[in-house]
Each structure stands twice: as C-alpha cells, then as structure tokens.
Design a protein around this motif. Structure first.
Motif, PDB file in Angstrom:
ATOM      1  N   ILE A  28     136.210  -8.317  22.888  1.00 42.54           N
ATOM      2  CA  ILE A  28     137.148  -7.156  23.792  1.00 42.54           C
ATOM      3  C   ILE A  28     136.764  -7.555  24.938  1.00 42.54           C
ATOM      4  CG2 ILE A  28     137.344  -4.775  24.058  1.00 42.54           C
ATOM      5  CD1 ILE A  28     136.153  -4.097  21.181  1.00 42.54           C
ATOM      6  N   GLN A  29     137.977  -7.740  25.560  1.00 42.98           N
ATOM      7  CA  GLN A  29     137.821  -8.057  27.224  1.00 42.98           C
ATOM      8  C   GLN A  29     138.624  -6.914  27.838  1.00 42.98           C
ATOM      9  OE1 GLN A  29     139.186 -12.078  28.146  1.00 42.98           O
ATOM     10  NE2 GLN A  29     138.187 -12.729  26.228  1.00 42.98           N
ATOM     11  N   ILE A  30     138.179  -6.786  29.340  1.00 46.04           N
ATOM     12  CA  ILE A  30     138.735  -5.652  30.046  1.00 46.04           C
ATOM     13  C   ILE A  30     139.562  -6.021  31.127  1.00 46.04           C
ATOM     14  CG2 ILE A  30     138.023  -3.609  31.501  1.00 46.04           C
ATOM     15  CD1 ILE A  30     135.265  -3.601  30.035  1.00 46.04           C
ATOM     16  N   PRO A  31     141.053  -6.066  31.035  1.00 49.60           N
ATOM     17  CA  PRO A  31     141.887  -6.791  32.029  1.00 49.60           C
ATOM     18  C   PRO A  31     141.430  -5.880  33.427  1.00 49.60           C
ATOM     19  CG  PRO A  31     142.990  -5.892  29.990  1.00 49.60           C
ATOM     20  CD  PRO A  31     141.469  -5.244  29.807  1.00 49.60           C
ATOM     21  N   GLU A  32     142.117  -6.929  34.416  1.00 49.43           N
ATOM     22  CA  GLU A  32     141.805  -6.133  35.782  1.00 49.43           C
ATOM     23  C   GLU A  32     142.718  -4.926  36.137  1.00 49.43           C
ATOM     24  OE1 GLU A  32     141.903  -9.335  38.377  1.00 49.43           O
ATOM     25  OE2 GLU A  32     139.944 -10.308  38.257  1.00 49.43           O
ATOM     26  N   PHE A  33     143.684  -4.875  35.167  1.00 50.47           N
ATOM     27  CA  PHE A  33     144.612  -3.744  35.753  1.00 50.47           C
ATOM     28  C   PHE A  33     143.995  -2.411  35.305  1.00 50.47           C
ATOM     29  CE2 PHE A  33     145.971  -4.955  31.167  1.00 50.47           C
ATOM     30  CZ  PHE A  33     145.629  -3.745  30.786  1.00 50.47           C
ATOM     31  N   GLN A  34     142.817  -2.246  34.822  1.00 48.83           N
ATOM     32  CA  GLN A  34     141.975  -0.974  34.526  1.00 48.83           C
ATOM     33  C   GLN A  34     141.702  -0.669  35.878  1.00 48.83           C
ATOM     34  OE1 GLN A  34     141.977   0.992  32.034  1.00 48.83           O
ATOM     35  NE2 GLN A  34     141.510  -0.271  30.233  1.00 48.83           N
ATOM     36  N   ARG A  35     141.655   0.764  36.044  1.00 49.08           N
ATOM     37  CA  ARG A  35     140.982   1.242  37.281  1.00 49.08           C
ATOM     38  C   ARG A  35     139.703   1.041  37.296  1.00 49.08           C
ATOM     39  NH1 ARG A  35     140.883   7.744  36.107  1.00 49.08           N
ATOM     40  NH2 ARG A  35     140.195   7.867  34.108  1.00 49.08           N
ATOM     41  N   SER A  36     139.076   1.213  38.602  1.00 54.62           N
ATOM     42  CA  SER A  36     137.692   1.173  38.751  1.00 54.62           C
ATOM     43  C   SER A  36     136.887   2.055  38.237  1.00 54.62           C
ATOM     44  CB  SER A  36     137.424   1.069  40.301  1.00 54.62           C
ATOM     45  OG  SER A  36     138.112   0.373  41.103  1.00 54.62           O
ATOM     46  N   TYR A  37     135.514   1.664  38.109  1.00 56.57           N
ATOM     47  CA  TYR A  37     134.601   2.948  37.513  1.00 56.57           C
ATOM     48  C   TYR A  37     134.400   3.914  38.418  1.00 56.57           C
ATOM     49  CZ  TYR A  37     130.610   4.328  34.856  1.00 56.57           C
ATOM     50  OH  TYR A  37     129.609   5.510  34.119  1.00 56.57           O
ATOM     51  N   ILE A  38     134.443   5.190  38.066  1.00 59.57           N
ATOM     52  CA  ILE A  38     134.607   6.385  38.866  1.00 59.57           C
ATOM     53  C   ILE A  38     133.707   7.266  38.300  1.00 59.57           C
ATOM     54  CG2 ILE A  38     136.891   5.931  39.935  1.00 59.57           C
ATOM     55  CD1 ILE A  38     138.187   8.055  38.003  1.00 59.57           C
ATOM     56  N   TRP A  39     133.236   7.265  37.212  1.00 57.59           N
ATOM     57  CA  TRP A  39     132.471   8.657  36.607  1.00 57.59           C
ATOM     58  C   TRP A  39     131.272   8.807  37.368  1.00 57.59           C
ATOM     59  CZ3 TRP A  39     132.053   8.983  30.542  1.00 57.59           C
ATOM     60  CH2 TRP A  39     132.863   9.231  30.038  1.00 57.59           C
ATOM     61  N   THR A  40     130.943  10.070  37.577  1.00 59.55           N
ATOM     62  CA  THR A  40     129.672  10.618  38.315  1.00 59.55           C
ATOM     63  C   THR A  40     128.590  10.502  37.230  1.00 59.55           C
ATOM     64  OG1 THR A  40     129.842  12.883  37.366  1.00 59.55           O
ATOM     65  CG2 THR A  40     131.203  12.067  39.522  1.00 59.55           C
ATOM     66  N   ASP A  41     127.542  10.907  37.690  1.00 58.04           N
ATOM     67  CA  ASP A  41     126.135  10.542  37.194  1.00 58.04           C
ATOM     68  C   ASP A  41     126.252  11.707  36.127  1.00 58.04           C
ATOM     69  OD1 ASP A  41     125.093   8.665  38.592  1.00 58.04           O
ATOM     70  OD2 ASP A  41     124.189   9.844  39.774  1.00 58.04           O
ATOM     71  N   ASP A  42     126.693  12.782  36.404  1.00 59.07           N
ATOM     72  CA  ASP A  42     126.790  14.123  35.428  1.00 59.07           C
ATOM     73  C   ASP A  42     127.713  13.706  34.109  1.00 59.07           C
ATOM     74  OD1 ASP A  42     125.896  16.968  34.696  1.00 59.07           O
ATOM     75  OD2 ASP A  42     128.117  16.929  34.621  1.00 59.07           O
ATOM     76  N   GLN A  43     128.707  13.049  34.629  1.00 60.97           N
ATOM     77  CA  GLN A  43     129.519  12.668  33.384  1.00 60.97           C
ATOM     78  C   GLN A  43     128.974  11.486  32.453  1.00 60.97           C
ATOM     79  OE1 GLN A  43     132.915  11.498  36.131  1.00 60.97           O
ATOM     80  NE2 GLN A  43     134.211  12.679  34.723  1.00 60.97           N
ATOM     81  N   ARG A  44     128.389  10.631  33.155  1.00 62.75           N
ATOM     82  CA  ARG A  44     127.515   9.709  32.421  1.00 62.75           C
ATOM     83  C   ARG A  44     126.621  10.284  31.325  1.00 62.75           C
ATOM     84  NH1 ARG A  44     124.781   6.331  36.560  1.00 62.75           N
ATOM     85  NH2 ARG A  44     124.163   5.368  34.633  1.00 62.75           N
ATOM     86  N   LEU A  45     125.722  11.157  31.720  1.00 61.85           N
ATOM     87  CA  LEU A  45     124.605  11.945  31.314  1.00 61.85           C
ATOM     88  C   LEU A  45     125.351  12.537  30.122  1.00 61.85           C
ATOM     89  CD1 LEU A  45     122.294  12.978  33.963  1.00 61.85           C
ATOM     90  CD2 LEU A  45     122.087  10.722  32.506  1.00 61.85           C
ATOM     91  N   ARG A  46     126.392  13.401  30.456  1.00 64.89           N
ATOM     92  CA  ARG A  46     126.958  14.239  29.076  1.00 64.89           C
ATOM     93  C   ARG A  46     127.541  13.331  28.361  1.00 64.89           C
ATOM     94  NH1 ARG A  46     125.476  19.609  29.757  1.00 64.89           N
ATOM     95  NH2 ARG A  46     125.169  19.927  32.065  1.00 64.89           N
ATOM     96  N   LEU A  47     128.085  12.273  28.416  1.00 67.74           N
ATOM     97  CA  LEU A  47     128.463  11.276  27.213  1.00 67.74           C
ATOM     98  C   LEU A  47     127.303  11.084  26.529  1.00 67.74           C
ATOM     99  CD1 LEU A  47     130.989   9.600  26.341  1.00 67.74           C
ATOM    100  CD2 LEU A  47     129.851   7.683  27.507  1.00 67.74           C
ATOM    101  N   MET A  48     126.217  10.759  27.000  1.00 62.61           N
ATOM    102  CA  MET A  48     125.089  10.306  26.150  1.00 62.61           C
ATOM    103  C   MET A  48     124.539  11.534  25.471  1.00 62.61           C
ATOM    104  SD  MET A  48     124.664   7.437  26.649  1.00 62.61           S
ATOM    105  CE  MET A  48     125.357   6.333  27.843  1.00 62.61           C
ATOM    106  N   ASP A  49     124.846  12.829  25.838  1.00 62.21           N
ATOM    107  CA  ASP A  49     124.298  14.166  25.248  1.00 62.21           C
ATOM    108  C   ASP A  49     125.556  14.383  24.201  1.00 62.21           C
ATOM    109  OD1 ASP A  49     122.832  16.263  25.185  1.00 62.21           O
ATOM    110  OD2 ASP A  49     124.572  17.337  25.607  1.00 62.21           O
TER     111      ASP A  49
END
Length: 228
Positions: A28-49
């Motif tokens: 699985i590869q990620i094309p460059e047309f995808q937008r940049s990584y923009i998630w905040t720290d809280d969003q990252r922690l909430r995903l894990m939760d």
C-alpha cells in the motif's frame, strides 16, 4: 453519472499489524496528491483511545490497479522511510485515510534513534499510562521536553513486536511493578486484535478513481488529485 458499484470490490478486514506491514513493504503506497499531515496531538491521542475503547475508526479506501502509471508516492511517514518496491503487478494506492495511517504507523512502528521529534517539533512516540485508572478520560500520553518517562508508561511501538513487548514486561518486573502486567497485556490484546476495514477501489480507469476520491473527501476539489 458514475456507477460506483462498478469499481468497489469486497472489503477486507486486516488486523493492525497486517495493515501496517502492507504499508511497510510497499503493498500500500501513499500518492503525493494526498494532503499533508495536519492532525493535532489531541486527534492522535483520541484515535488511539478509540482503539483502546473498541470504537470503530472508519474504513480506508485503497485503489487497486494492475497498471504502473508512474504515480509519485511519498518516501516516508514521519521519520520512517517507506519501501516503494512491489513484487506483484497489483498496486495499491491509499485514496482515503492518510491522517489515520500516519498516526498509526508512527505510533506503532519502532522509530530510529534520535527521531522522536520532526522539524516542526511534533513528538511522534505515544505512550499509554498503565496507572491512569479506569475512570481517566484519556490515558495516552506524549513526552514533554526532556521529561523522564515513568516505568508505567508503555510505548505503543512495542505492542506489535513480541520482543519489544517482552522487554517492556521485564522492565516492569525489574521495577517491582508486576501489578501492571495484566493491564499491559490487556492493551496489547486490544491493539493486536483491532481490525481496520479496507475497501478496495478496483479499476484501471483513473477518472473513476478521481470521482470516488472527490466524493469521499468532499469538498476536496479535483485540483488536489491529478492522475497521469
């Protein structure tokens, strides 16, 4: 009007380790047309939760095609280099799910020494506080500055590695914290057994894929995705 049923195939249900390994080996590869990584720290922690709580985090869309269109793909996720080689004719390109894949990959894979932060100051390693208590709102943590990591903080990067998880358990025993072993095992089981649905977009027609990408990522415009 595009008939979406012409391009969707049967969803697959890989566990986290299988999914991230597909990214690691270049299946699985990620094309460059995808937008940049923009998630905040809280969003990252909430995903894990969400994974810890057993809450679905949504499906991923992967374009499967038998043609090599020379699409440019990103070379790394965070500080982790990616493998672009593929040994099969079938190629998979991530169409939707970049923020989640980046968050999962950087948290659950082992980082190179000295690469805990990126040039923007983002802290990549995520920890789980085994002493957080059952009623804590959020038990996932990020390190602050040169903060000493408590022995009760389990690095998520050891959850999918038998050797690293065993090493962490041995540290708990050595620190006379056998009381935390069961909670560590419970977290490991939650992440190892967690399933992320992957929906293949099976087509050699880039126009159909563009249409799917646009609808899924509304209001993303066609200018964000130009396929050769």
């Amino acid at each position: 009007f595009v008939t979406m049923g012409r391009m969707f195939d049967t969803p697959v249900l890989p566990r986290l380790a299988e999914l991230l390994d597909e990214v690691r080996v270049g299946a699985i590869q990620i094309p460059e047309f995808q937008r940049s990584y923009i998630w905040t720290d809280d969003q990252r922690l909430r995903l894990m939760d969400s994974i810890w709580q057993g809450i679905p985090i949504g499906s991923l869309l992967v374009w499967s095609t038998t043609r090599d269109r020379g699409i440019k793909v990103i070379k790394q996720i965070g500080p982790l280099a990616l493998n672009h080689s593929t040994k099969t004719d079938l190629r998979g390109y991530l169409v939707d799910g970049l923020q989640r894949i980046t968050t999962l990959y950087t948290a659950l894979m082992s980082l190179p020494d000295g690469h805990e932060r990126d040039e923007d100051g983002r802290r990549w390693p995520i920890y789980f506080d085994l002493e957080g208590g059952q009623n804590a709102d959020l038990r996932f943590r990020l390190r602050h500055g040169q903060q000493q990591i408590p022995v009760s903080w389990l690095p998520l990067s050891c959850l999918l590695s038998d050797s690293l998880f065993l090493e962490f358990r041995e540290k708990l025993v050595a620190a006379s914290r056998k009381d935390l072993l069961d909670e560590a095992r419970r977290l490991e089981t939650r992440f190892r057994d967690y399933v992320v649905p992957v929906i293949p977009l099976v087509s050699n027609d880039p126009n159909l894929v563009t249409e799917a990408f646009t609808r899924v990522n509304n209001p993303v415009s066609y200018t964000h995705m130009t396929l050769p």
